[in-house]
Design an enzyme around this catalytic site. Structure first.
Site, PDB file in Angstrom:
ATOM      1  N   THR A 402       0.730  -1.201   0.005  1.00 18.79           N
ATOM      2  CA  THR A 402       0.021   0.048   0.071  1.00 18.79           C
ATOM      3  C   THR A 402       0.951   1.048  -0.024  1.00 18.79           C
ATOM      4  O   THR A 402       2.197   1.015  -0.047  1.00 18.79           O
ATOM      5  CB  THR A 402      -1.042   0.000   1.482  1.00 18.79           C
ATOM      6  OG1 THR A 402      -1.774  -1.273   1.168  1.00 18.79           O
ATOM      7  CG2 THR A 402      -1.536   0.996   1.542  1.00 18.79           C
ATOM      8  N   THR A 420      -4.125   2.214  -2.119  1.00 18.43           N
ATOM      9  CA  THR A 420      -3.591   0.761  -2.204  1.00 18.43           C
ATOM     10  C   THR A 420      -4.212   0.071  -3.453  1.00 18.43           C
ATOM     11  O   THR A 420      -5.394   0.194  -3.818  1.00 18.43           O
ATOM     12  CB  THR A 420      -3.954   0.180  -1.054  1.00 18.43           C
ATOM     13  OG1 THR A 420      -3.244  -1.232  -1.152  1.00 18.43           O
ATOM     14  CG2 THR A 420      -5.362  -0.254  -0.756  1.00 18.43           C
ATOM     15  N   ASP A 444      -9.990  -8.453   0.816  1.00 20.05           N
ATOM     16  CA  ASP A 444     -10.021  -7.842   2.175  1.00 20.05           C
ATOM     17  C   ASP A 444     -11.333  -8.258   2.644  1.00 20.05           C
ATOM     18  O   ASP A 444     -11.757  -7.847   4.075  1.00 20.05           O
ATOM     19  CB  ASP A 444      -9.673  -6.276   2.270  1.00 20.05           C
ATOM     20  CG  ASP A 444      -8.320  -6.043   2.428  1.00 20.05           C
ATOM     21  OD1 ASP A 444      -7.444  -6.997   2.546  1.00 20.05           O
ATOM     22  OD2 ASP A 444      -7.925  -4.887   2.150  1.00 20.05           O
TER      23      ASP A 444
HETATM   24  N1  GLY Z   1      -5.656  -3.727   1.661  1.00 16.32           N
HETATM   25  C1  GLY Z   1      -5.004  -3.150   2.567  1.00 16.32           C
HETATM   26  C2  GLY Z   1      -5.880  -2.486   3.518  1.00 16.32           C
HETATM   27  O1  GLY Z   1      -6.777  -1.735   2.990  1.00 16.32           O
HETATM   28  O2  GLY Z   1      -5.576  -2.251   4.779  1.00 16.32           O
END
Ligand code: GLY
Length: 593
Positions: A402, A420, A444
């Site tokens: 990120t 990210t 996620d």
């Molecule tokens: N994909 C990393 C975050 O959003 O925490």
């Protein structure tokens, strides 16, 4: 809160770009005139500061930009110098990072922006990706009904509807002051004219070429006919330049409609992804009220859900306020113990309560209250590690890739942005003909209803994939104020470690009185409830301290590095902006004037 500080249109600052733009034929993606590129072309290479030699932050009287790539920091600084405000500079830096830091800088991903105005008001822009309309909670099951990490993380089904362009557009409409074209143009020039790549990038692109063979467009973008680039070679990305040109000319419509939307939808259809032109048309960035907390007289302003970061960092600070951390000493066993116990409890809350507030009722006020922290603190044993209970909720996969950047302008407006593609280079697919990488942010979301297990799958309801829901994030762009005045702009990449990295930078400043460079560079620790392991950066503490922690009951793992915090602090006596690019990344840079 919804405050609108508009400054007068900066006609004279914009004049050179009028000339540059006249060289561009609308909608034809004509390459920018070479002289125009020089307006933002880097005038010097990575300085001692950028390459990690300096112990002191970079000091400047008026404006500062700190990012993971010094060229992008210079793009932002030039915008500030030309009279743009911190939101303008953040947008220009963000677009430039999409070109010069393609592993995480992006237009095909999403993120969060926290803004603090000079009068102390603050707001946030949520441009996190969304699940497409065809998403469903059990979409990660294979034909035999078994959960498939491969489908969730490594196929085009893992691509969320991108939010970055809509987020920058919204921030600009609400709070920007310069002409939009002026902010996108430097990225167009960098993509089309190219730039010499660093040693780190050469190694990184080599890995891309090896891993991404299923996407010929990606191999073509990051190699010379399949042969890896060497340090110093010029990376040109003409298709990306064409797409950025469409965004420069048409704003968000240059991405969510027309040619770009069509190319995304075609690639989805070709590769089994779910995003359609209707999904792109529907996408909206949202302005949200920030999370606010206090810590030893400092005000902490951070990102609300769908980020778990703001809630997490405030909960931990509230718990830690009950201890005299300074007297324990930095990174001693007692200090690390109390940090780890605060982290363990905040991450348990995260797993239990946090998700997209547009879909789930999240008890934000209770979670960030001093009373809740006192309850959590009550069962911390000063001498022994607690145990995490895997039967409740478990961890999911999150990638450390990120990127974060911080901006302060001459009026004291501050912007903290983390955005990210999820994993490095996202799903690894450069949209053919459009030149940008797609995220794999759907990873996620939780694995599926009821799929929580001891190996780390999570199946609790709040963060399941549903049409248009945003997946939970750990990104924690944060701003700290003291006595009504801006104090620091903080943030980092690092997946789930992000919240703990931000926490420790704040503690280093407030409790240990470090300067911002020391605060950013100091070794960090991480605990996330499950797995029940205390991670400490390689060489982060002494063997004796590790032994003490193990005697208290911790399983300690010392390896790697944690995050890349690119932060700014205001010198309280002079008002100077002090920029610190994290020395963990040799390509970063703090640029001020
Ligand atoms: N994909 C990393 C975050 O959003 O925490």
């Amino acid at each position: 809160m919804m405050h609108k500080p508009r400054s007068w249109f900066r006609f004279f600052a914009f004049l050179p770009f009028v000339a540059a733009l006249l060289a561009l034929t609308p909608a034809t993606a004509a390459p920018p005139a070479p002289h125009a590129a020089q307006v933002v072309a880097p005038t010097f290479g990575p300085s001692a500061v950028a390459s990690g030699q300096a112990d002191e932050p970079v000091r400047a009287a008026s404006g500062m930009v700190v990012s993971e790539n010094w060229r992008a920091s210079e793009v932002g600084m030039e915008v500030l110098k030309a009279g743009g405000n911190a939101v303008d500079a953040a947008i220009a830096t963000g677009f430039a990072l999409a070109v010069v830091h393609p592993s995480a800088g992006n237009i095909g991903g999403g993120g969060f922006m926290v803004i603090r105005f000079p009068d102390g008001n603050a707001t946030t822009i949520d441009f996190r990706e969304k699940a497409p309309l065809a998403a469903s909670p059990d979409m990660w099951l294979d034909e035999s009904g078994k959960y498939s990490a491969q489908i969730q993380h490594h196929t085009l089904k893992s691509v969320g509807v991108p939010g970055t362009v809509a987020g920058f557009d919204k921030a600009h409409r609400l709070y920007g002051s310069m002409n939009w074209s002026r902010l996108v143009y430097p990225a167009v020039a960098l993509a089309q004219d190219g730039f010499p790549i660093s040693e780190r990038q050469a190694r990184s692109f080599e890995g891309v070429v090896r891993r991404m063979t299923e996407y010929p467009s990606t191999v073509a973008q990051f190699s010379r006919d399949g042969e890896p680039y060497q340090e110093g070679d010029t990376l040109r990305q003409p298709d990306l330049g064409k797409t950025l040109n469409l965004i420069m000319l048409n704003g968000r419509d240059g991405f969510y409609r027309g040619e770009t939307a069509r190319l995304i939808a075609e690639e989805m259809k070709r590769g089994g992804g779910l995003i359609t032109e209707a999904d792109l048309e529907l996408y909206r960035a949202e302005e949200r009220r920030p999370i606010r907390g206090t810590y030893r007289g400092y005000e902490v302003i951070s990102m609300p859900p769908p980020s778990s970061g703001g809630v997490g960092v405030v909960t931990m600070l509230n718990m830690l306020e009950g201890y005299d951390l300074e007297s324990m000493g930095h990174n001693t066993a007692p200090y690390i113990h109390f940090l780890a116990e605060a982290m363990r409890r905040a991450y348990r809350d995260r797993a239990e309560y946090l998700a997209d507030v547009d879909f789930v009722d999240v008890p934000v006020h209770w979670l960030t209250s001093k009373d809740h922290a006192a309850d959590l603190r009550a069962d911390i044993d000063p001498n022994h590690a607690s145990k995490s209970a895997p039967s409740d909720v478990a961890t999911g996969h999150e990638s450390p890739e990120t990127t974060h950047f911080s901006v302060v302008d001459e009026n004291g407006m501050a912007v903290s942005v983390t955005y990210t593609l999820e994993q490095g280079y996202g799903v690894g697919d450069v949209v053919p003909g459009a030149g940008f990488l797609l995220n794999n942010e759907m990873g996620d979301f939780n694995a599926g209803p009821g799929l929580t297990d001891e190996n780390g799958l999570i199946g609790t309801a709040p963060n399941l994939a549903r049409p248009e829901q945003r997946m939970l994030s750990s990104m924690t762009p944060t701003i700290v104020a003291k006595d009504g005045r801006l104090f620091a702009v903080v943030g980092s990449p690092g997946g789930r470690t992000i919240i703990n990295t931000v926490l420790q930078v704040i503690l280093n400043l407030v409790d240990f009185h470090m300067n911002i460079q020391q605060a950013v560079d100091a070794p960090r620790v991480h605990h996330q409830w499950l797995p029940d392991v205390l991670r400490i950066e390689e060489n982060g503490t002494s063997e004796a301290t590790v032994k003490q922690l193990e005697a208290m009951g911790y399983t300690v793992s010392m390896r790697g590095t944690q995050g890349v915090a690119n932060c700014i602090m205001i010198d309280p006596s002079t008002g100077d902006r002090l920029g610190a690019a994290d020395h963990r990344n040799p390509d970063g840079g703090a640029r001020g004037y």
